[in-house]
Design a protein around this motif. Structure first.
Motif, PDB file in Angstrom:
ATOM      1  N   THR A 216       2.073  53.568  74.401  1.00 47.65           N
ATOM      2  CA  THR A 216       1.523  54.825  74.921  1.00 47.65           C
ATOM      3  C   THR A 216       0.215  55.259  74.270  1.00 47.65           C
ATOM      4  O   THR A 216      -0.521  56.071  74.851  1.00 47.65           O
ATOM      5  N   GLU A 217      -0.092  54.755  73.087  1.00 49.71           N
ATOM      6  CA  GLU A 217      -1.279  55.217  72.370  1.00 49.71           C
ATOM      7  C   GLU A 217      -2.373  54.151  72.386  1.00 49.71           C
ATOM      8  O   GLU A 217      -2.091  52.954  72.499  1.00 49.71           O
ATOM      9  N   LYS A 218      -3.612  54.581  72.228  1.00 48.69           N
ATOM     10  CA  LYS A 218      -4.747  53.670  72.173  1.00 48.69           C
ATOM     11  C   LYS A 218      -5.323  53.550  70.760  1.00 48.69           C
ATOM     12  O   LYS A 218      -6.131  52.656  70.497  1.00 48.69           O
ATOM     13  N   SER A 219      -4.881  54.398  69.868  1.00 49.56           N
ATOM     14  CA  SER A 219      -5.392  54.390  68.500  1.00 49.56           C
ATOM     15  C   SER A 219      -5.012  53.095  67.786  1.00 49.56           C
ATOM     16  O   SER A 219      -3.973  52.482  68.063  1.00 49.56           O
ATOM     17  N   LYS A 220      -5.867  52.696  66.837  1.00 49.59           N
ATOM     18  CA  LYS A 220      -5.577  51.491  66.051  1.00 49.59           C
ATOM     19  C   LYS A 220      -4.380  51.694  65.127  1.00 49.59           C
ATOM     20  O   LYS A 220      -3.852  50.730  64.561  1.00 49.59           O
ATOM     21  N   TRP A 221      -3.950  52.963  64.982  1.00 52.85           N
ATOM     22  CA  TRP A 221      -2.802  53.266  64.115  1.00 52.85           C
ATOM     23  C   TRP A 221      -1.472  53.169  64.872  1.00 52.85           C
ATOM     24  O   TRP A 221      -0.415  53.435  64.299  1.00 52.85           O
ATOM     25  N   ARG A 222      -1.509  52.799  66.150  1.00 54.37           N
ATOM     26  CA  ARG A 222      -0.290  52.846  66.948  1.00 54.37           C
ATOM     27  C   ARG A 222       0.780  51.853  66.495  1.00 54.37           C
ATOM     28  O   ARG A 222       1.955  51.998  66.847  1.00 54.37           O
ATOM     29  N   TYR A 223       0.383  50.851  65.717  1.00 59.32           N
ATOM     30  CA  TYR A 223       1.357  49.867  65.227  1.00 59.32           C
ATOM     31  C   TYR A 223       2.041  50.315  63.929  1.00 59.32           C
ATOM     32  O   TYR A 223       3.025  49.701  63.513  1.00 59.32           O
ATOM     33  N   ILE A 224       1.522  51.358  63.292  1.00 57.94           N
ATOM     34  CA  ILE A 224       2.037  51.776  61.979  1.00 57.94           C
ATOM     35  C   ILE A 224       3.512  52.164  62.019  1.00 57.94           C
ATOM     36  O   ILE A 224       4.300  51.688  61.183  1.00 57.94           O
ATOM     37  N   PRO A 225       3.962  53.024  62.945  1.00 57.36           N
ATOM     38  CA  PRO A 225       5.394  53.361  62.969  1.00 57.36           C
ATOM     39  C   PRO A 225       6.294  52.136  63.114  1.00 57.36           C
ATOM     40  O   PRO A 225       7.343  52.048  62.460  1.00 57.36           O
ATOM     41  N   MET A 226       5.884  51.187  63.978  1.00 56.22           N
ATOM     42  CA  MET A 226       6.667  49.962  64.160  1.00 56.22           C
ATOM     43  C   MET A 226       6.736  49.161  62.855  1.00 56.22           C
ATOM     44  O   MET A 226       7.819  48.700  62.453  1.00 56.22           O
TER      45      MET A 226
END
Length: 470
Positions: A216-226
């Motif tokens: 859902t997100e486009k930010s480069k931080w979108r993988y951090i929670p995973m």
């Protein structure tokens, strides 16, 4: 002016935040829910909902939904199956507990999850937009997980890497409600939960919501929670989390790959991950191979490992439950009655040299009943093939409808929620192969959300049919 709906919605959100907090001394009359912080907020929320019902003179229940109908039929069948076995139930007595008392406690536990909490979940989500459901629930889980993660990292530094000087920092967490700092000496962590498997269960509950940032997100931080989920999964040493979260991750990315708009990103991620793994194996092949081999061997009941007793106990209990089912295949022995029958079915290979049976499960001074370690074998034993069939039908419909909504929904928000539900259901349903309790907040909340999504789909299809016929 705040309405009662605002009150129970807030209590629902606070309850979600506190789902992992279960390492404290609660109110004993709540039974298996006594140490669950979320329970207290959900019960308060249900109380507020009850007051709203008194003022309005009605309560909203999705009685037209096949999901709710199957839940109701399953609960009804647990009563019928127990009545079929009433003479045995009345005569049963084990660990200072009568059969009737055991049924009452287990039935109350079931009702709390599938009626009390489910009704609260439904009345909250039915009043929210799909965007609100996604953002509100996911953000709550994220904030809660950040707390769990920070605590877990500090705990890992102390327990796994021997940095005992960080203990005073960890002790500061006790200023927060429902937090009781405790460490084990077996190189595994449990964060704010009371034991390692409980942390694993929590990770399974929230993982799909954390993975969804990738979609859902486009930010480069979108993988951090995973990545946070995967790191805590690895550090915890939980076999439950290792199996189920890994499976959820696979289902998540496979589902994304089958939609064109995600295919290129998933391909790039797969290539980048493959290159990273290749580099790691080049420089650290031996430690990685040893770690993987250790994890695999920990799941093998024939291997003499640190988990040997645990494996034999789990498989022994499941075997005993199936023996009870073989003798009572149609209606089972009644809800909560499995233990009274399976104590005569424990296999020798599970009990021989196993202190867990001698000092815990066969110890009449300990009132706690042995777990079945598998809700499916437990239901086969207690409700027979009929009860199991009803329950299995419920799970199948949840999986299938989530899949349909993910594939066919034109609304991206609805599709993403459906994907979260699908991945959550897969992990939680598979997790029930090694747990035997209905106290799975994520399951019943996901079912409530799925009902809303499906009702919306049916309304859209009906509208389209009307437009076409007109």
């Amino acid at each position: 002016m705040r309405t009662l709906r605002d009150v129970y919605t807030v209590l629902f959100i606070v309850g979600l935040f506190f789902i992992p907090f279960n390492d404290f001394d609660g109110l004993s009359f709540l039974g298996e829910y006594k140490n669950e912080a979320a329970t207290y907020f959900f019960l308060l929320g249900f109380t507020a909902l009850g007051l709203e019902t008194l003022f309005k003179g009605r309560i909203n229940i999705p009685y037209k939904s096949i999901i709710f109908q199957l839940i109701f039929i399953f609960v009804l069948w647990t009563i019928i199956a127990t009545l079929f076995n009433l003479p045995t139930v009345i005569d049963s007595f084990y660990k200072q507990t009568s059969g009737l008392s055991r049924f009452a406690r287990q039935f109350l536990s079931l009702i709390i999850s599938v009626f009390v909490f489910f009704t609260l979940y439904w009345n909250v989500v039915r009043g929210l937009s799909f965007e609100q459901i996604l953002r509100l629930i996911r953000k709550t889980f994220l904030f809660s997980f950040i707390f769990v993660f920070v605590y877990g990292i500090i705990e890992s530094a102390i327990v796994i890497f021997g940095l005992s000087q960080l203990l005073p920092i960890l002790n500061l967490f006790e200023i927060f409600p429902f937090v009781n700092v405790s460490l084990n000496d077996i190189g595994r962590i449990s964060s704010v939960t009371y034991e390692v498997p409980s942390l694993g269960n929590y990770l399974i509950t929230i993982s799909a919501w954390m993975f969804s940032y990738v979609a859902t997100e486009k930010s480069k931080w979108r993988y951090i929670p995973m990545l946070m989920v995967l790191l805590l999964m690895f550090l915890s040493g939980s076999r439950t989390a290792l199996i189920n979260v890994s499976l959820q991750l696979i289902v998540f990315f496979v589902a994304l790959y089958f939609k064109k708009e995600y295919r290129e990103d998933i391909t790039k991620l797969f290539l980048a991950t493959s290159i990273l793994i290749g580099i790691l194996f080049t420089f650290y092949s031996q430690p990685i191979i040893s770690t993987i081999q250790e994890k695999i061997e920990s799941l093998d009941p024939t291997k003499k490992t640190a988990h040997d007793l645990s494996n034999r106990t789990r498989f022994g209990m499941q075997y005993a439950s199936l023996q009870v089912f073989k003798k009572n295949p149609i209606v089972g022995v009644g809800l909560g009655q499995e233990t009274y029958h399976k104590i005569y079915e424990y296999p020798f290979w599970a009990t021989y040299g196993n202190w867990e049976f001698k000092y815990r499960y066969r110890n009449q001074k300990l009132k706690s009943f042995p777990s079945a370690y598998n809700i499916y074998t437990r239901l086969l034993a207690e409700t027979g093939i009929i009860g199991f069939g009803i329950f299995a039908s419920l799970l199948f419909i949840c999986l299938n409808r989530s899949r349909i909504l993910w594939i066919k929904s034109s609304d991206p928000v609805v599709a993403n929620i459906a994907l979260i539900l699908l991945v959550s259901f897969v992990g939680l349903f598979v997790n029930w192969f090694q747990t035997d309790f209905f106290r799975q907040y994520g399951v019943w909340m996901s079912m409530a959300i799925l009902i809303k999504l499906w009702q919306n789909r049916m309304a859209i299809l009906a509208k389209n049919d009307l437009a076409t016929s007109g």
